[in-house]
Design an enzyme around this catalytic site. Structure first.
Site, PDB file in Angstrom:
ATOM      1  N   GLN A 159       1.074  -1.411   0.117  1.00 43.37           N
ATOM      2  CA  GLN A 159      -0.071  -0.135   0.147  1.00 43.37           C
ATOM      3  C   GLN A 159       0.911   1.275  -0.021  1.00 43.37           C
ATOM      4  O   GLN A 159       1.050   1.906  -0.974  1.00 43.37           O
ATOM      5  CB  GLN A 159      -0.704   0.036   1.389  1.00 43.37           C
ATOM      6  CG  GLN A 159      -1.672   1.168   1.328  1.00 43.37           C
ATOM      7  CD  GLN A 159      -2.680   0.984   2.333  1.00 43.37           C
ATOM      8  OE1 GLN A 159      -3.150  -0.035   2.852  1.00 43.37           O
ATOM      9  NE2 GLN A 159      -3.259   2.265   2.855  1.00 43.37           N
ATOM     10  N   ASP A 160       1.544   1.592   1.040  1.00 46.51           N
ATOM     11  CA  ASP A 160       2.527   2.653   1.075  1.00 46.51           C
ATOM     12  C   ASP A 160       3.488   2.360   2.071  1.00 46.51           C
ATOM     13  O   ASP A 160       3.619   1.300   2.798  1.00 46.51           O
ATOM     14  CB  ASP A 160       1.684   4.017   1.517  1.00 46.51           C
ATOM     15  CG  ASP A 160       1.138   3.890   2.896  1.00 46.51           C
ATOM     16  OD1 ASP A 160       1.311   2.779   3.499  1.00 46.51           O
ATOM     17  OD2 ASP A 160       0.543   4.863   3.468  1.00 46.51           O
ATOM     18  N   PRO A 161       4.549   2.967   2.127  1.00 43.61           N
ATOM     19  CA  PRO A 161       5.626   2.621   3.117  1.00 43.61           C
ATOM     20  C   PRO A 161       5.328   2.418   4.317  1.00 43.61           C
ATOM     21  O   PRO A 161       4.490   3.265   4.970  1.00 43.61           O
ATOM     22  CB  PRO A 161       6.742   3.648   2.669  1.00 43.61           C
ATOM     23  CG  PRO A 161       6.364   4.290   1.380  1.00 43.61           C
ATOM     24  CD  PRO A 161       4.903   4.196   1.383  1.00 43.61           C
TER      25      PRO A 161
END
Length: 139
Positions: free
Chosen positions: A66-68
């Site tokens: 999804q995101d870091p």
């Protein structure tokens, strides 16, 4: 900001880099990293780590995150990956448990760096490449 990306991606991504949205996105990300009131992950030099560590012509598998990770020291530019010695996030523990179940390999206790996977052709790409500290999905 010193951003690295393997040259093999240049031809593949050039059309996107030339579009207005990419210039706007680049300006936004640059501003986020320069704003002293916030912390952004991963380190700027690691934004394109997925592309830098896995050349285009070597890609065999794509894993999307999804995101870091948004905690200190966690994000290293590869989805689900953290540096050696960083506590393994629950999502990475779950991945390692699946690997253990499928391949009978032990679950690492402290080595969550998946760079070795990237070097074997696994593109470990987050759908969003940057994130503000402690604010998942902020970018």
């Amino acid at each position: 900001m010193n951003v690295r990306i393997d040259p093999s991606w240049n031809k593949e991504l050039q059309d996107e880099w030339d579009k207005p949205y990419f210039a706007e996105l680049t300006d936004f990300v640059r501003q986020q990293y320069q704003d002293s009131r916030q912390i952004v992950y991963p380190p700027a030099s690691r934004i394109f780590a997925a592309f830098d560590e896995c050349p285009f012509d070597k890609v065999k598998v794509v894993i999307l995150g999804q995101d870091p990770y948004h905690g200190p020291g966690q994000a290293n530019g590869l989805c689900f990956s953290v540096g050696n010695g960083v506590a393994l996030p629950p999502s990475l523990v779950n991945i390692f448990k699946e690997v253990q179940d499928d391949l009978k390999l032990p679950v690492p206790s402290t080595d969550g760096d998946l760079s070795r996977w990237a070097r074997q052709g696994v593109l470990l790409l987050n759908s969003t490449l940057t994130v503000e500290a402690h604010r998942p999905t902020s970018h």
